[in-house]
Structure formats: structure tokens, C-alpha cells
Enzyme design. Sequence first.
Site, short mmCIF file in Angstrom:
data_model
loop_
_atom_site.label_atom_id
_atom_site.label_comp_id
_atom_site.label_asym_id
_atom_site.label_seq_id
_atom_site.Cartn_x
_atom_site.Cartn_y
_atom_site.Cartn_z
N ARG A 118 -23.94 51.59 32.86
CA ARG A 118 -24.79 51.76 34.24
C ARG A 118 -24.04 51.35 35.44
O ARG A 118 -23.48 50.08 35.35
CB ARG A 118 -26.08 51.32 33.86
CG ARG A 118 -26.89 52.19 32.95
CD ARG A 118 -28.48 51.68 32.64
NE ARG A 118 -28.96 52.50 31.76
CZ ARG A 118 -28.85 52.64 30.70
NH1 ARG A 118 -28.07 51.72 29.92
NH2 ARG A 118 -29.50 53.38 29.62
N HIS A 143 -22.64 56.43 32.21
CA HIS A 143 -21.58 56.81 31.65
C HIS A 143 -20.73 58.08 32.61
O HIS A 143 -20.33 59.07 31.94
CB HIS A 143 -22.08 57.55 30.48
CG HIS A 143 -22.51 56.52 29.19
ND1 HIS A 143 -22.24 55.39 29.26
CD2 HIS A 143 -23.54 56.55 28.36
CE1 HIS A 143 -22.69 54.69 28.24
NE2 HIS A 143 -23.52 55.64 27.42
N HIS A 217 -17.82 56.15 22.38
CA HIS A 217 -19.28 56.07 22.08
C HIS A 217 -19.73 56.57 20.70
O HIS A 217 -20.76 57.06 20.67
CB HIS A 217 -20.13 56.84 23.17
CG HIS A 217 -21.35 56.22 23.51
ND1 HIS A 217 -22.64 56.49 22.56
CD2 HIS A 217 -21.97 55.73 24.61
CE1 HIS A 217 -23.51 55.96 23.08
NE2 HIS A 217 -23.32 55.44 24.23
N ASP A 288 -29.33 47.05 22.94
CA ASP A 288 -28.88 47.74 23.89
C ASP A 288 -28.26 46.72 24.86
O ASP A 288 -28.55 46.81 26.06
CB ASP A 288 -29.90 48.80 24.66
CG ASP A 288 -29.11 49.95 25.23
OD1 ASP A 288 -27.85 49.90 25.38
OD2 ASP A 288 -29.69 50.70 25.72
N GLU A 354 -19.44 49.53 21.79
CA GLU A 354 -18.72 49.89 22.79
C GLU A 354 -17.99 48.93 23.49
O GLU A 354 -18.60 48.05 24.18
CB GLU A 354 -19.72 50.94 23.70
CG GLU A 354 -20.38 51.99 23.13
CD GLU A 354 -21.63 52.09 24.07
OE1 GLU A 354 -21.63 52.59 25.39
OE2 GLU A 354 -22.68 51.88 23.45
C1 GLA Z 1 -25.35 53.35 25.87
C2 GLA Z 1 -26.42 52.85 26.82
C3 GLA Z 1 -27.75 53.26 25.92
C4 GLA Z 1 -27.88 54.67 25.95
C5 GLA Z 1 -27.03 55.26 25.30
C6 GLA Z 1 -26.59 56.41 25.40
O1 GLA Z 1 -25.26 52.76 24.78
O2 GLA Z 1 -26.37 51.63 26.88
O3 GLA Z 1 -28.74 52.75 26.86
O4 GLA Z 1 -27.95 55.24 27.27
O5 GLA Z 1 -25.71 54.74 25.74
O6 GLA Z 1 -27.95 57.26 24.84
#
Ligand code: GLA
Length: 396
Positions: A118, A143, A217, A288, A354
Site C-alpha cells: 500500500r 499493488h 505474490h 498481514d 512477499e
Molecule cells: C497483500 C496485502 C493484503 C492483501 C493481499 C491481496 O498481501 O498485504 O492486505 O491486500 O495482498 O489480497
Amino acid sequence: MINPFFFLRSRFRARTAAIVSLLAIMSGSIPTENSFASGSITWKPFGKVDDQDVKLYTLTNSNGVSVSITNYGGIVTSILVPDQNGILGDVVLGYHSVEEYVAGSPYFGCITGRYANRIANGKFSIDGKEYQLAINNPPNHLHGGEKGFDKQIWEARAVAGKERSSVILTHTSPDGDEGYPGNLKMRVIYTLTHQNALRIQYYAESDKKTVVNLTNHTYFNLAGEGSGDILKHRMRIVAGRYTPVDENLIPTGIALLDGTPLDFRKATPIGKRIGEDHDHLKFGLGYDHNYVVGDARQETPSLVAVVTEPNSGRMLKVFTTEPGLQFYSGNFLDGSNVGKSGKAYEYRNGFCLEAQIFPDSPNHENKGEGYTTAILKPGKTYTQTTVYRFDVVKPK
Ligand code: GLA
């Protein structure tokens, strides 16, 4: 052991790169006939996007391990690796055809960029000039925007070498693409070695100052895709710090992991503490988070995560040059994507690791918090290398 090639001095790596480039030139353009096989590389049609043919390349090594990659979004569509009994299983989530990826994919297996993860409110500034990006994950940019690199058709070339085989993808993102400045030329090389390692090397150059943060990803399930949730996988992440987030998943600085359910310095089942009452687990509906695995980008990849799955005995080790690692426990999977084996991917049926520069770094890097810069200047080359290496747990 992983091939020492990856971790040797840059002079040696440069020579390796030169050999790979030479082989690439010798291999010429992508063959246009079906079922071309060169060494351990095969390819087949994978469908059409906007009337353009898309291909699926499969690299297979001497152990029977194979990786399939399409030039639509650079998506890794499948990875077949043995379990403790030598039985091959597909450990990544994905689809059978490119049309299914186009119809709806939560970034399965793809290259994400220009900026992975983000950027707050889709805004950042370079030298006092503000850039506004697409807000595709309100209130943020995620992304790379509406049509990020995951939705582009990349040029592809297959290269067979003695020790490894590769697919080389290239793409140029034009000045102003999704709001980002500068024409950005990229090359991403996927290589499978006989040591069961998938190495991904990213290179980019721009003709204007811009920001770049590329990653992959892939959603993994070491028990096999479509086999349920990933909560029993044991996760180890080599990090004592992370970047805490606000309710919109935008980092607020850097903090210690001590005493939090996010601490994976000791191998721990993903499900063990995921339900604990902790703000940072609530905001992302689970894991996350960006883990601080390095203070800056390194020249050679180092070990940042080890994941094992107890029933199959499969093991995944992640090595990277990047300072950040996003551990995402598939919290937004909701059963609406039906995968390769005909099963719906439900909540937490896959996890991603990632490798990246920290999320929203363009808005943090001048605050003295320890965020690595994402700025790429003209005349400089962005490089990142990440290795996903597969193994099985040795019997005790
Ligand atoms: C990343 C983000 C998550 C989500 C995924 C896609 O990992 O950190 O919050 O947006 O991508 O769904």
C-alpha cells in the site's frame, strides 16, 4: 544445500549473469510452435487476453520438481514438489486458464508493482512534486493500481542451461502509468535449479526519478493447494521487529515484536496465536504484516523465513535481498475463487511471503524511522533477488 552460486561474490554473480545472457541471446526469440521443448523447458498456449495469446512455461529439474509460469502478470501458476514420501504435490494456489485469472484473482502468484503493497491515500512526493495514484483499495493504492504489473502481458523468453533453466520476462511501464513518473524498463528472471530452488531476480531502470518495489505474490499451501487452511504450518520468520499498521493497514513506524502474537522467531504453528486479541491482528483479520528482516537492501539474499507442514513434511525456505517480508495469512480469501482442483479457496487456505521494501515507504523514508528508500534515479538499476527453496523435513 542451495546452489552456492546464489550467495557468492558479486564478481562471480556478474559472470553467471553474463553466461545466462549469452545463452538467452543464443536461444533466440520464443518459439512459435506448440510443445516446444528445450532442455527442461516446455511451453503451451494458456489462452488469450485482449486477443493476445498468452503462454504457460514449465521448468522441470532433474528431481521432477516443476514450476509453471505464464507471461500474463508473470504469474507462478503451479509448483510441484515432493513430500516426505517422494509424492509430488502442487503447493501454490491458482487456476487452469488465463481467463480465470483475468476474471478475478486476489493476486495469485503474480508480480506486483510498481509498488507492492500500500501507498497511503495513493499519494507521494518526489523533489516537492506530488503524484496521485489510483485508489484501488480505498483509501489507499495497492499493488500498483487498477492495472498493475499483475495484469500486463510480459514479453517472454525461455533459456535452458545445464545447471538451471529460466524464463526471462520483460516489460516497459510507460511514464504516467497508474500515475507513476518515468518510463520503467523491467526484466524479471524466474530460474529453477536442480537444488529445488525457484530464484526470482528483478531489474528495473527509469528515465525519471520514480519509486519501485517489486515482489511476487504466490499463495502457498505446503499440504497441497485446495487441501484446507494453512493454520498447522509452522512458521519461522527471522525478525525481531515489524512495521505496525493503522486500521487501513498503513505502517506507523517500526516496533519490537517481543510479547506480541506476531513474533515468529521460534517456529510456531500459524494458527496458534492468530485468534488472540491484538489490534494488529484485528486490522488485517489475521497476519498481514511487514517483518523487518534487514536494515537495508543487501547484495546477496539471506535466509528470512522457514515454513514446514507437519503432515507432508514439506519445507519452504525463503531467502531475499530485501529489508521487508510481508506475511499474509490469506485472510481475504472467502471461497469465491475456485482453484485448479475444483475446490473453493476459503479463508486462510494459503499464505504469502512477499519480499519487499516496507509498505508506504515513499511517505516514511524521510522521517528517520529506518525505512529503506524506494526511489530509483535515472542511470541506476533497481535489483532484488528472492529465492523460494523447497525441501522436506529430515526424519528424526
Ligand atoms: C497483500 C496485502 C493484503 C492483501 C493481499 C491481496 O498481501 O498485504 O492486505 O491486500 O495482498 O489480497
